[in-house]
Motif scaffolding. Structure first.
Motif, mmCIF file in Angstrom:
data_model
loop_
_atom_site.group_PDB
_atom_site.id
_atom_site.type_symbol
_atom_site.label_atom_id
_atom_site.label_comp_id
_atom_site.label_asym_id
_atom_site.label_seq_id
_atom_site.Cartn_x
_atom_site.Cartn_y
_atom_site.Cartn_z
ATOM 1 N N PHE A 107 120.445 -12.214 55.290
ATOM 2 C CA PHE A 107 119.405 -11.817 54.217
ATOM 3 C C PHE A 107 117.922 -11.370 54.484
ATOM 4 O O PHE A 107 117.781 -11.426 55.648
ATOM 5 C CB PHE A 107 119.471 -13.236 53.407
ATOM 6 C CG PHE A 107 118.771 -14.519 54.298
ATOM 7 C CD1 PHE A 107 117.269 -14.554 54.350
ATOM 8 C CD2 PHE A 107 119.582 -14.967 55.194
ATOM 9 C CE1 PHE A 107 116.701 -15.660 54.812
ATOM 10 C CE2 PHE A 107 119.074 -16.060 55.970
ATOM 11 C CZ PHE A 107 117.461 -16.303 55.973
ATOM 12 N N ILE A 120 111.081 -2.631 46.912
ATOM 13 C CA ILE A 120 111.220 -3.769 47.849
ATOM 14 C C ILE A 120 110.538 -3.543 48.997
ATOM 15 O O ILE A 120 110.953 -2.743 49.720
ATOM 16 C CB ILE A 120 112.632 -4.413 47.903
ATOM 17 C CG1 ILE A 120 112.951 -4.695 46.504
ATOM 18 C CG2 ILE A 120 112.591 -5.623 48.618
ATOM 19 C CD1 ILE A 120 114.516 -5.217 46.326
ATOM 20 N N LYS A 125 121.949 -20.398 49.627
ATOM 21 C CA LYS A 125 121.398 -19.663 49.028
ATOM 22 C C LYS A 125 120.256 -19.949 48.032
ATOM 23 O O LYS A 125 118.952 -19.669 48.185
ATOM 24 C CB LYS A 125 122.315 -18.748 47.972
ATOM 25 C CG LYS A 125 123.164 -17.725 48.588
ATOM 26 C CD LYS A 125 123.943 -16.926 47.557
ATOM 27 C CE LYS A 125 124.758 -15.687 48.402
ATOM 28 N NZ LYS A 125 125.301 -14.766 47.500
ATOM 29 N N ARG A 134 116.072 -19.380 49.168
ATOM 30 C CA ARG A 134 115.210 -19.042 48.159
ATOM 31 C C ARG A 134 113.963 -19.974 47.925
ATOM 32 O O ARG A 134 112.855 -19.553 47.731
ATOM 33 C CB ARG A 134 115.860 -18.764 46.864
ATOM 34 C CG ARG A 134 116.995 -17.548 46.498
ATOM 35 C CD ARG A 134 117.210 -17.253 45.255
ATOM 36 N NE ARG A 134 118.326 -16.254 45.347
ATOM 37 C CZ ARG A 134 119.399 -16.407 45.243
ATOM 38 N NH1 ARG A 134 119.891 -17.404 45.001
ATOM 39 N NH2 ARG A 134 120.253 -15.362 45.114
ATOM 40 N N PHE A 146 109.934 -13.869 48.668
ATOM 41 C CA PHE A 146 111.137 -14.011 48.210
ATOM 42 C C PHE A 146 112.377 -13.687 49.315
ATOM 43 O O PHE A 146 111.902 -13.119 50.188
ATOM 44 C CB PHE A 146 111.614 -12.891 46.977
ATOM 45 C CG PHE A 146 110.877 -12.961 45.750
ATOM 46 C CD1 PHE A 146 109.863 -14.050 45.645
ATOM 47 C CD2 PHE A 146 110.845 -11.856 44.829
ATOM 48 C CE1 PHE A 146 109.392 -13.954 44.298
ATOM 49 C CE2 PHE A 146 110.031 -11.671 43.691
ATOM 50 C CZ PHE A 146 109.504 -12.965 43.437
ATOM 51 N N THR A 194 116.175 -12.632 49.475
ATOM 52 C CA THR A 194 117.103 -11.785 48.854
ATOM 53 C C THR A 194 118.321 -11.586 49.377
ATOM 54 O O THR A 194 118.377 -11.304 50.674
ATOM 55 C CB THR A 194 116.516 -10.300 48.399
ATOM 56 O OG1 THR A 194 117.626 -9.681 47.670
ATOM 57 C CG2 THR A 194 116.290 -9.504 49.579
ATOM 58 N N MET A 218 120.534 -9.476 48.322
ATOM 59 C CA MET A 218 121.326 -8.091 47.964
ATOM 60 C C MET A 218 121.695 -7.510 49.057
ATOM 61 O O MET A 218 121.492 -7.522 50.291
ATOM 62 C CB MET A 218 120.029 -7.127 47.453
ATOM 63 C CG MET A 218 119.563 -7.493 45.890
ATOM 64 S SD MET A 218 118.293 -6.415 45.530
ATOM 65 C CE MET A 218 119.193 -4.686 45.394
ATOM 66 N N PRO A 222 118.729 -4.184 50.001
ATOM 67 C CA PRO A 222 117.639 -4.185 49.139
ATOM 68 C C PRO A 222 116.377 -3.058 49.400
ATOM 69 O O PRO A 222 115.602 -2.910 48.712
ATOM 70 C CB PRO A 222 117.093 -5.621 49.622
ATOM 71 C CG PRO A 222 117.771 -5.870 50.886
ATOM 72 C CD PRO A 222 118.973 -5.047 50.882
ATOM 73 N N ASP A 249 125.900 -10.371 48.797
ATOM 74 C CA ASP A 249 125.759 -10.324 47.379
ATOM 75 C C ASP A 249 126.934 -11.371 46.907
ATOM 76 O O ASP A 249 126.884 -11.299 45.683
ATOM 77 C CB ASP A 249 125.234 -9.210 46.889
ATOM 78 C CG ASP A 249 126.356 -8.188 47.195
ATOM 79 O OD1 ASP A 249 127.219 -8.074 48.134
ATOM 80 O OD2 ASP A 249 126.342 -6.957 46.420
#
Length: 450
Positions: A143, A156, A231, A235, A244, A246, A248, A251, A355
């Motif tokens: 991540f 981002i 997760k 966060r 943050f 993320t 994704m 990203p 993701d």
């Protein structure tokens, strides 16, 4: 509150210093988002279950809906959600004493809801059990820690490290890079300890602000629960430090994507690894599992790479596999055999993105291996050298992936036909939503040139 005797020791320890104020009753939807209700503890103590409409499984990632309700129409009947007390864990970022408890979904006749992700994974684990097999998995979570981003039109960026510069990039395994955002990692460790989640290791990955956390191997459902909890944990730790986290798949443009590599082994009824024979050699089951991954993984890419962004990770020579080759200690192959003792022999699936929904991704990977072992599928010849030189072997986009998934009736039989129906409808609705969005690339290159 007699139910407290059935919760894990870590949750009991947490409640020794915290007065229980609230219980969060949660369940994962298809994207893996935690849905549910927050209930005052005194009320939760008096109920054996609670209700949510089954339509939570028809929602897309945007909050819209797929028309997956079936022939009776979109009536949103209530499901019965029953707590799995073994999942009870603290929410240590909350001000008051709060427990999170994962619930399982049943219809009003008591049957498991077939498109609930945890039920899908349990279905696959039960198929293994019927053969006398116990699957064991170990997920690796990648991540990014990124700067706060509240404008979708803005790119981002990596988070700002303690040095006052953006977090170190392209310094894989650098301890200095890890130190640069040490306060976030400290909170991750603290939260994980309070929640009773065992971290096997943490390292800087190849992207700017990209980390990897490995979880200790174990039961697939328990490990999926941990990823689901983790997760949120990560966060919350990031938000404490004005950044943050993320998950994704891709990203940041030009940086590596984030994967959820899944290590697999299978035990027999006596707890022996069936990938290893009496003399320490590799067994037919070992090769059949690999063959199943090679044969069926294209059909489940829509599950392990569930969004249009997911396919931006599959870039040749850019730290993500584009193939279904298998190799020994070779990180360019989609299927890697890590160095290990014979008793710990395992197979690593490197294709899934971070993701993904962990329940569905682990279920899909296990389903491929299961079909390989049941049907005695032989793998291709082991790949030697750089597997980026092989042909592309996975679909190039979500639409193509869904076409393969819809045609894979053998996979549907393992994961559940009703799940396959609902999943396809929801993902196609999501894809159609994406097609309505005009990207900066289109505005830049098409506005005045076509």
């Amino acid at each position: 509150m007699s139910w407290m005797t059935a919760i894990p020791d870590a949750a009991k320890t947490y409640l020794e210093t915290k007065r229980l104020d609230e219980v969060e009753c949660v369940i994962a939807d298809l994207p893996g988002i935690a849905r549910g209700k927050a209930v005052p503890a005194i009320k939760w103590d008096k109920q054996a279950h609670f209700h949510l409409p089954n339509s939570i499984f028809f929602q897309t990632i945007t909050g819209d809906w797929g028309e997956a309700a079936g022939p009776d129409g979109f009536l949103e009947p209530d499901m019965i959600l029953k707590p799995d007390l073994g999942t009870a864990t603290a929410a240590p970022w909350a001000g008051d004493g709060t427990l999170q408890i994962i619930h399982d979904a049943f219809d009003q006749k008591g049957a498991p809801v077939p498109f609930a992700p945890r039920n899908v994974l349990r279905r696959v684990v039960d198929l293994y059990a019927a053969e006398g097999w116990t699957p064991v998995v170990a997920p690796e979570m990648e991540f990014y820690l990124v700067a706060r981003n509240i404008d979708p039109a803005k790119a981002i960026e990596p988070m700002m490290g303690r040095t006052g510069r953006p977090a170190a990039g392209r310094q894989a395994y650098s301890m200095m890079a890890v130190d640069d955002y040490g306060p976030v990692i400290d909170d991750i460790y603290e939260f994980a300890e309070i929640q009773g989640i065992e971290i096997d290791g943490i390292a800087q990955e190849g992207g700017a602000g990209q980390l990897e956390i490995n979880l200790r191997h174990g039961d697939p459902i328990q490990l999926a629960d941990q990823v689901f909890f983790f997760k949120r944990l990560i966060r919350e730790a990031a938000l404490r430090h004005d950044c943050f986290a993320t998950f994704m798949a891709k990203p940041i443009e030009g940086e590596p994507g984030s994967a959820m590599h899944i290590h697999h082994s299978v035990l027999d009824t006596k707890g022996r690894n069936i990938f290893t024979g009496p003399q320490g050699g590799e067994t037919d089951a070992f090769f059949h599992f690999i063959g199943g991954l090679q044969d069926h993984m294209p059909s489940v890419i829509a599950i392990i790479a569930p969004y249009v962004n997911s396919f931006r990770r599959y870039v040749r020579d850019h730290a993500a596999p584009i193939n279904l080759e298998w190799g020994r200690d070779n990180r360019t192959t989609g299927i890697r055999i890590p160095i290990s003792d014979p008793s710990a022999r395992r197979i690593e699936n490197r294709l899934a993105g971070m993701d993904c929904n962990p329940y569905l991704s682990i279920a899909a990977s296990l389903a491929c291996g299961y079909l390989g072992m049941k049907n005695e599928i032989r793998p291709d010849k082991r790949w030697n050298g750089d597997a980026y030189e092989s042909d592309d072997q996975i679909p190039q986009g979500l639409y193509s992936a869904l076409e393969l998934f819809d045609a894979a009736t053998d996979i549907h039989a393992v994961l559940g036909p009703e799940f396959a129906r609902v999943y396809s409808i929801v993902k196609r609705a999501e894809y159609n939503e994406f097609l309505q969005v005009i990207s900066p690339w289109e505005r830049e290159h098409l506005l005045l040139n076509v």
